[in-house]
Scaffold this active site. Structure first.
Site, PDB file in Angstrom:
ATOM      1  N   SER A  42       1.016  -1.101   0.248  1.00 40.56           N
ATOM      2  CA  SER A  42      -0.062   0.002   0.109  1.00 40.56           C
ATOM      3  C   SER A  42       0.976   0.827   0.465  1.00 40.56           C
ATOM      4  O   SER A  42       1.868   1.217   1.100  1.00 40.56           O
ATOM      5  CB  SER A  42      -0.689  -0.142   1.271  1.00 40.56           C
ATOM      6  N   HIS A  73      -3.504   0.733  -4.407  1.00 43.02           N
ATOM      7  CA  HIS A  73      -2.969  -0.743  -4.795  1.00 43.02           C
ATOM      8  C   HIS A  73      -3.065  -0.490  -7.080  1.00 43.02           C
ATOM      9  O   HIS A  73      -3.836  -0.511  -6.687  1.00 43.02           O
ATOM     10  CB  HIS A  73      -3.655  -1.673  -4.422  1.00 43.02           C
ATOM     11  N   HIS A  95      -5.280  -8.927  -0.759  1.00 42.89           N
ATOM     12  CA  HIS A  95      -5.660  -9.046   0.255  1.00 42.89           C
ATOM     13  C   HIS A  95      -7.000 -10.185   0.928  1.00 42.89           C
ATOM     14  O   HIS A  95      -7.153 -10.324   0.587  1.00 42.89           O
ATOM     15  CB  HIS A  95      -5.400  -8.377   1.493  1.00 42.89           C
ATOM     16  N   TYR A  97      -9.049 -10.027   2.927  1.00 41.16           N
ATOM     17  CA  TYR A  97      -9.219  -9.299   3.493  1.00 41.16           C
ATOM     18  C   TYR A  97     -10.702  -9.011   2.422  1.00 41.16           C
ATOM     19  O   TYR A  97     -11.603  -9.262   2.863  1.00 41.16           O
ATOM     20  CB  TYR A  97      -9.562  -8.283   4.950  1.00 41.16           C
ATOM     21  N   GLU A  98     -10.561  -8.966   1.646  1.00 41.83           N
ATOM     22  CA  GLU A  98     -11.063  -8.842   0.173  1.00 41.83           C
ATOM     23  C   GLU A  98     -12.006  -9.406   0.264  1.00 41.83           C
ATOM     24  O   GLU A  98     -13.606  -9.663  -1.126  1.00 41.83           O
ATOM     25  CB  GLU A  98     -10.559  -8.691  -1.191  1.00 41.83           C
ATOM     26  N   ALA A 125       2.847  -1.944   4.317  1.00 39.27           N
ATOM     27  CA  ALA A 125       2.792  -0.551   5.563  1.00 39.27           C
ATOM     28  C   ALA A 125       1.918  -1.591   6.300  1.00 39.27           C
ATOM     29  O   ALA A 125       1.850  -2.526   6.214  1.00 39.27           O
ATOM     30  CB  ALA A 125       1.296  -0.074   4.612  1.00 39.27           C
ATOM     31  N   MET A 223      -1.847  -6.043   7.190  1.00 37.57           N
ATOM     32  CA  MET A 223      -2.626  -7.146   6.962  1.00 37.57           C
ATOM     33  C   MET A 223      -2.617  -8.368   5.986  1.00 37.57           C
ATOM     34  O   MET A 223      -3.255  -8.329   4.246  1.00 37.57           O
ATOM     35  CB  MET A 223      -3.927  -6.411   6.247  1.00 37.57           C
ATOM     36  N   SER A 224      -0.992  -8.230   5.110  1.00 33.16           N
ATOM     37  CA  SER A 224      -0.436  -8.778   4.183  1.00 33.16           C
ATOM     38  C   SER A 224       0.693  -9.294   4.760  1.00 33.16           C
ATOM     39  O   SER A 224       0.856  -9.691   5.357  1.00 33.16           O
ATOM     40  CB  SER A 224       0.063  -7.402   2.981  1.00 33.16           C
ATOM     41  N   ASN A 247       2.161   4.489  10.933  1.00 34.15           N
ATOM     42  CA  ASN A 247       1.615   5.313  11.962  1.00 34.15           C
ATOM     43  C   ASN A 247       2.128   3.643  13.487  1.00 34.15           C
ATOM     44  O   ASN A 247       2.842   2.815  12.880  1.00 34.15           O
ATOM     45  CB  ASN A 247      -0.361   4.745  11.749  1.00 34.15           C
ATOM     46  N   HIS A 259      -7.507   4.732   6.694  1.00 32.65           N
ATOM     47  CA  HIS A 259      -6.629   4.282   5.122  1.00 32.65           C
ATOM     48  C   HIS A 259      -5.455   5.216   4.677  1.00 32.65           C
ATOM     49  O   HIS A 259      -4.306   5.706   4.034  1.00 32.65           O
ATOM     50  CB  HIS A 259      -7.228   3.518   4.414  1.00 32.65           C
TER      51      HIS A 259
HETATM   52  N1  HPA Z   1      -2.529  -1.985  11.724  1.00 35.29           N
HETATM   53  C1  HPA Z   1      -2.758  -2.735  10.620  1.00 35.29           C
HETATM   54  N2  HPA Z   1      -2.335  -2.795   8.865  1.00 35.29           N
HETATM   55  C2  HPA Z   1      -2.111  -1.667   8.861  1.00 35.29           C
HETATM   56  C3  HPA Z   1      -1.428  -0.981  10.231  1.00 35.29           C
HETATM   57  C4  HPA Z   1      -2.110  -0.164  11.431  1.00 35.29           C
HETATM   58  O1  HPA Z   1      -1.752  -0.546  12.248  1.00 35.29           O
HETATM   59  N3  HPA Z   1      -1.088   0.546   9.097  1.00 35.29           N
HETATM   60  C5  HPA Z   1      -0.479   0.166   7.935  1.00 35.29           C
HETATM   61  N4  HPA Z   1      -1.368  -1.501   7.868  1.00 35.29           N
END
Ligand code: HPA
Length: 286
Positions: A42, A73, A95, A97-98, A125, A223-224, A247, A259
């Site tokens: 991402s 993406h 991903h 989750y899709e 990310a 998440m990946s 973050n 996001h």
């Molecule tokens: N959590 C899950 N996935 C993420 C995060 C997060 O804080 N930051 C970027 N992808």
């Protein structure tokens, strides 16, 4: 894993989408010899645009490739040159989750194996669980934790690609990681090393869940990347990973998680990551 423990694998069936996609890519890239493929996470897809003499192939042209739906993406395979190396850059991944399962991710990764790639560089990310490694930092993935309850290899084993049971000690290749860390040092970019926890998503974690992950030894969460690693190890690719910290994880900072924040945070970490990977490729010899 050493090859002498591997079992005999039957040939890849002619109707396997990774075989078909490999043939299409080969017909368009001619005699280029990529040894490394990178999956761009991402907000990190911009790296593909730095490749010289790129051949671009939309995933839609490649049987079995996923069509990414998440903003940030793309959905394009690039084959080009960087630092004198032919590489493949995969701009966009699917991903879990899709909700479309793992077939697309499997095809995408196995196609690389089929093309003669031996190393998969996974980027993503991620949120940081370490307050000292905030947005903009880069973490080399040393190991992972899979609490998702999912595994991309559930189902009948694809014997043509690999064995039923896949060991994951050393799955994140130590020597390649060392080369990345040396590359970071060469270009003066800070880098940390740590454990990445796969969170299924698409909801972010709660603050309590982040405290749980921290106690379990996670340094970053995203998440990946973990399914990518498992699929790649199954078919015998070497794996190395870089998490771009976008973050601080939920509950660790007053900034709300979103996001948009992921995409914004990916810019700084993404620039660093690009510098590190470019230097890594200058030193890379498969
Ligand atoms: N959590 C899950 N996935 C993420 C995060 C997060 O804080 N930051 C970027 N992808």
């Amino acid at each position: 894993m050493s090859d002498h423990h591997a079992h005999h694998h039957p040939p890849i069936p002619v109707d396997d989408p990774a075989r078909q996609s490999g043939e299409i890519i080969r017909s368009r890239i001619g005699d280029r010899t990529p040894r490394l493929a990178m999956i761009l996470g991402s907000g990190l897809g911009g790296f593909a645009e730095r490749l010289e003499n790129p051949v671009q192939i939309p995933y839609a042209d490649l049987p079995g490739f996923p069509i990414p739906t998440v903003s940030g993406h793309g959905g394009t395979l690039y084959c080009g040159t960087i630092a004198g190396q032919d590489v493949i850059a995969l701009q966009g991944r699917q991903h879990a989750y899709e909700g479309h399962g793992f077939a697309g991710l499997k095809t995408m990764i196995r196609t690389q194996k089929r093309l003669g790639v031996d190393t998969l560089l996974v980027t993503c990310a991620a949120g940081s669980l370490n307050p000292d490694a905030g947005p903009g930092s880069v973490m080399a993935i040393r190991d992972h934790i899979n609490l998702s309850g999912q595994n991309p290899l559930v189902g009948p084993n694809d014997d043509a690609w690999g064995d039923r049971f896949v060991p994951l000690a050393g799955a994140w290749d130590p020597d390649t990681r060392t080369a990345l860390i040396e590359a970071a040092s060469d270009v003066g970019e800070p880098i940390t090393t740590g454990v990445y926890a796969w969170w299924l998503g698409p909801a972010f974690e709660t603050p309590a869940e982040i405290q749980l992950l921290a106690r379990l030894g996670a340094n970053a969460v995203g998440m990946s990347s973990v399914p990518d690693c498992i699929i790649a190890r199954h078919c015998g690719l070497r794996v190395v990973g870089l998490a771009a910290i976008t973050n601080l994880a939920e509950g660790m900072s007053p900034v709300p998680i979103s996001h948009d924040q992921t995409l914004a945070g990916a810019k700084l970490a993404g620039d660093r990551l690009q510098r590190i990977v470019t230097r890594f490729l200058e030193r890379f010899d498969g």
